[in-house]
Scaffold this active site. Sequence first.
Site, PDB file in Angstrom:
ATOM      1  N   THR A 146      56.630 111.217 -70.799  1.00 42.30           N
ATOM      2  CA  THR A 146      57.875 110.481 -70.573  1.00 42.30           C
ATOM      3  C   THR A 146      58.069 110.288 -69.069  1.00 42.30           C
ATOM      4  OG1 THR A 146      58.847 111.309 -72.608  1.00 42.30           O
ATOM      5  CG2 THR A 146      60.375 110.493 -70.936  1.00 42.30           C
ATOM      6  N   HIS A 149      55.788 107.528 -67.777  1.00 39.33           N
ATOM      7  CA  HIS A 149      56.361 106.222 -68.133  1.00 39.33           C
ATOM      8  C   HIS A 149      57.546 105.877 -67.219  1.00 39.33           C
ATOM      9  CE1 HIS A 149      57.726 103.206 -71.299  1.00 39.33           C
ATOM     10  NE2 HIS A 149      58.877 103.440 -70.691  1.00 39.33           N
ATOM     11  N   GLU A 150      58.429 106.838 -66.997  1.00 40.64           N
ATOM     12  CA  GLU A 150      59.614 106.566 -66.163  1.00 40.64           C
ATOM     13  C   GLU A 150      59.224 106.356 -64.697  1.00 40.64           C
ATOM     14  OE1 GLU A 150      61.987 105.744 -67.871  1.00 40.64           O
ATOM     15  OE2 GLU A 150      61.538 106.808 -69.724  1.00 40.64           O
ATOM     16  N   HIS A 159      58.049  97.209 -69.329  1.00 43.69           N
ATOM     17  CA  HIS A 159      57.349  97.521 -70.574  1.00 43.69           C
ATOM     18  C   HIS A 159      56.260  96.491 -70.805  1.00 43.69           C
ATOM     19  CE1 HIS A 159      61.189  99.776 -71.802  1.00 43.69           C
ATOM     20  NE2 HIS A 159      60.271 100.656 -71.445  1.00 43.69           N
ATOM     21  N   TRP A 161      55.248  94.856 -73.264  1.00 44.00           N
ATOM     22  CA  TRP A 161      55.547  93.656 -74.072  1.00 44.00           C
ATOM     23  C   TRP A 161      56.614  92.781 -73.391  1.00 44.00           C
ATOM     24  CZ3 TRP A 161      57.208  98.551 -74.871  1.00 44.00           C
ATOM     25  CH2 TRP A 161      58.577  98.763 -75.048  1.00 44.00           C
ATOM     26  N   ASP A 170      55.405  90.758 -68.588  1.00 44.53           N
ATOM     27  CA  ASP A 170      55.672  91.971 -67.801  1.00 44.53           C
ATOM     28  C   ASP A 170      55.322  91.755 -66.330  1.00 44.53           C
ATOM     29  OD1 ASP A 170      52.936  91.902 -67.926  1.00 44.53           O
ATOM     30  OD2 ASP A 170      52.688  93.999 -68.535  1.00 44.53           O
ATOM     31  N   VAL A 172      52.544  91.132 -65.029  1.00 43.40           N
ATOM     32  CA  VAL A 172      51.229  91.691 -64.693  1.00 43.40           C
ATOM     33  C   VAL A 172      50.199  90.893 -65.483  1.00 43.40           C
ATOM     34  CG1 VAL A 172      49.760  93.732 -64.907  1.00 43.40           C
ATOM     35  CG2 VAL A 172      52.169  94.004 -64.246  1.00 43.40           C
ATOM     36  N   THR A 175      47.531  92.749 -68.318  1.00 42.77           N
ATOM     37  CA  THR A 175      48.037  93.388 -69.533  1.00 42.77           C
ATOM     38  C   THR A 175      48.285  92.295 -70.564  1.00 42.77           C
ATOM     39  OG1 THR A 175      50.272  93.211 -68.637  1.00 42.77           O
ATOM     40  CG2 THR A 175      49.155  95.318 -68.339  1.00 42.77           C
TER      41      THR A 175
HETATM   42  N1  ARG Z   1      62.044 105.185 -74.257  1.00 40.35           N
HETATM   43  C1  ARG Z   1      61.835 105.557 -72.902  1.00 40.35           C
HETATM   44  C2  ARG Z   1      61.890 104.344 -71.956  1.00 40.35           C
HETATM   45  O1  ARG Z   1      61.861 103.203 -72.320  1.00 40.35           O
HETATM   46  C3  ARG Z   1      60.582 106.416 -72.706  1.00 40.35           C
HETATM   47  C4  ARG Z   1      59.406 106.286 -73.609  1.00 40.35           C
HETATM   48  C5  ARG Z   1      58.371 107.371 -73.296  1.00 40.35           C
HETATM   49  N2  ARG Z   1      57.286 107.475 -74.239  1.00 40.35           N
HETATM   50  C6  ARG Z   1      56.560 108.600 -74.406  1.00 40.35           C
HETATM   51  N3  ARG Z   1      55.523 108.616 -75.194  1.00 40.35           N
HETATM   52  N4  ARG Z   1      56.836 109.706 -73.801  1.00 40.35           N
HETATM   53  O2  ARG Z   1      61.994 104.469 -70.725  1.00 40.35           O
HETATM   54 ZN    ZN Z   2      60.618 102.426 -70.555  1.00 42.14          ZN
HETATM   55 CA    CA Z   3      50.920  90.862 -68.946  1.00 43.71          CA
END
Ligand code: ARG
Ligand code: ZN
Ligand code: CA
Length: 237
Positions: A146, A149-150, A159, A161, A170, A172, A175
Site C-alpha cells: 500500500t 502504491h501511495e 492509477h 487505468w 494515466d 504514461v 502502460t
Molecule cells: N486503494 C488505495 C489507493 O487507491 C490503495 C491500494 C493499494 N493496493 C494494495 N495492493 N496494497 O490509493
Molecule cells: Zn491509488
Molecule cells: Ca498509459
Amino acid sequence: YDGIIEIPVVVNIIEKFNGEVTDAQIASQIAILNEDFNNNNPNTSRVPNEFSGLIADYKISFKVNAIYRKISSKASWGTRDAMKSSKKGGIDATDPGHNLNIWVCEIGGGILGYAQFPGGPASTDGIVIGTNYFGKTTGPYGNGRTATHEVGHWLNLRHIWGDGGCSYDDFVDDTPRSDGPNYYCPTYPMVACNSNDMTMNYMDYVYDDCMYMFTIGQHTRSRALFASDGYRSSFVT
Ligand code: ARG
Ligand code: ZN
Ligand code: CA
C-alpha cells in the site's frame, strides 16, 4: 538528475497505546519501499515477456529521519487529512520539502491508504497508511505494498487505468490502457481496451504479492519532479 535519490522519511504514528505499531513494523515498511523502488522485489521475475523490457529501477532509497508517536482512541480518521493536524488531534507534517511524511492511523471504511499528488498544500503533503496495512502484517495486503502504491501517487503517478474507461489516460505511454482496476491476483492475460492489462503494476488494485513493477514511462514522469524546475527539486539540492 539520474543517480540515486535519498528520501528522508518522517513516520507519524497515531496509535491506541504506545508501541501498538512496532519499530519492527516500521523497519519492514522501509525495507519494502527500498526493495520496490530499487527493482529488488523478488516477484518481478514473474513479469510476462510482453512487459519485461519496460521494468524500471526508480533508484530511490528511503531512510527514517524521525518517528513521532501520539496516542488516540479515535476509531477512524477518514480521508480528509485530520491526522495531519495537531489541532485536530493528529500530528503536524515535518518539513515536507525535505521529508516524505507518512501518517499511520486507523483510516476506516476499508481504505488501505491515500496520498496527495505533487502540487497540493505543503501542510498535507505525504501519504497515509492504515495501521493494518503498514509494513509486514497479515493477509493479502500485509506485505507493505500500500505504501509503494501511495508513494507512486506522491511521485505523480495516476492509477494505471486512468480512473476512467478506455479513453482515460494515466499520462504514461508504456502502460496499456484499461477500463478499470484489477483486483485479487489476476491470471495473465487480462484483456481490456484491446490490449493486455499490466495488472502487476504497483498502480493497479491487486493484492500486495501480485504487484511488482513500475515502467520506464512512469519512472520518467516521476523523475521530472526532481529536475531543477520540478515540484520535488528540494529533495536533491
Ligand atoms: N486503494 C488505495 C489507493 O487507491 C490503495 C491500494 C493499494 N493496493 C494494495 N495492493 N496494497 O490509493
Ligand atoms: Zn491509488
Ligand atoms: Ca498509459
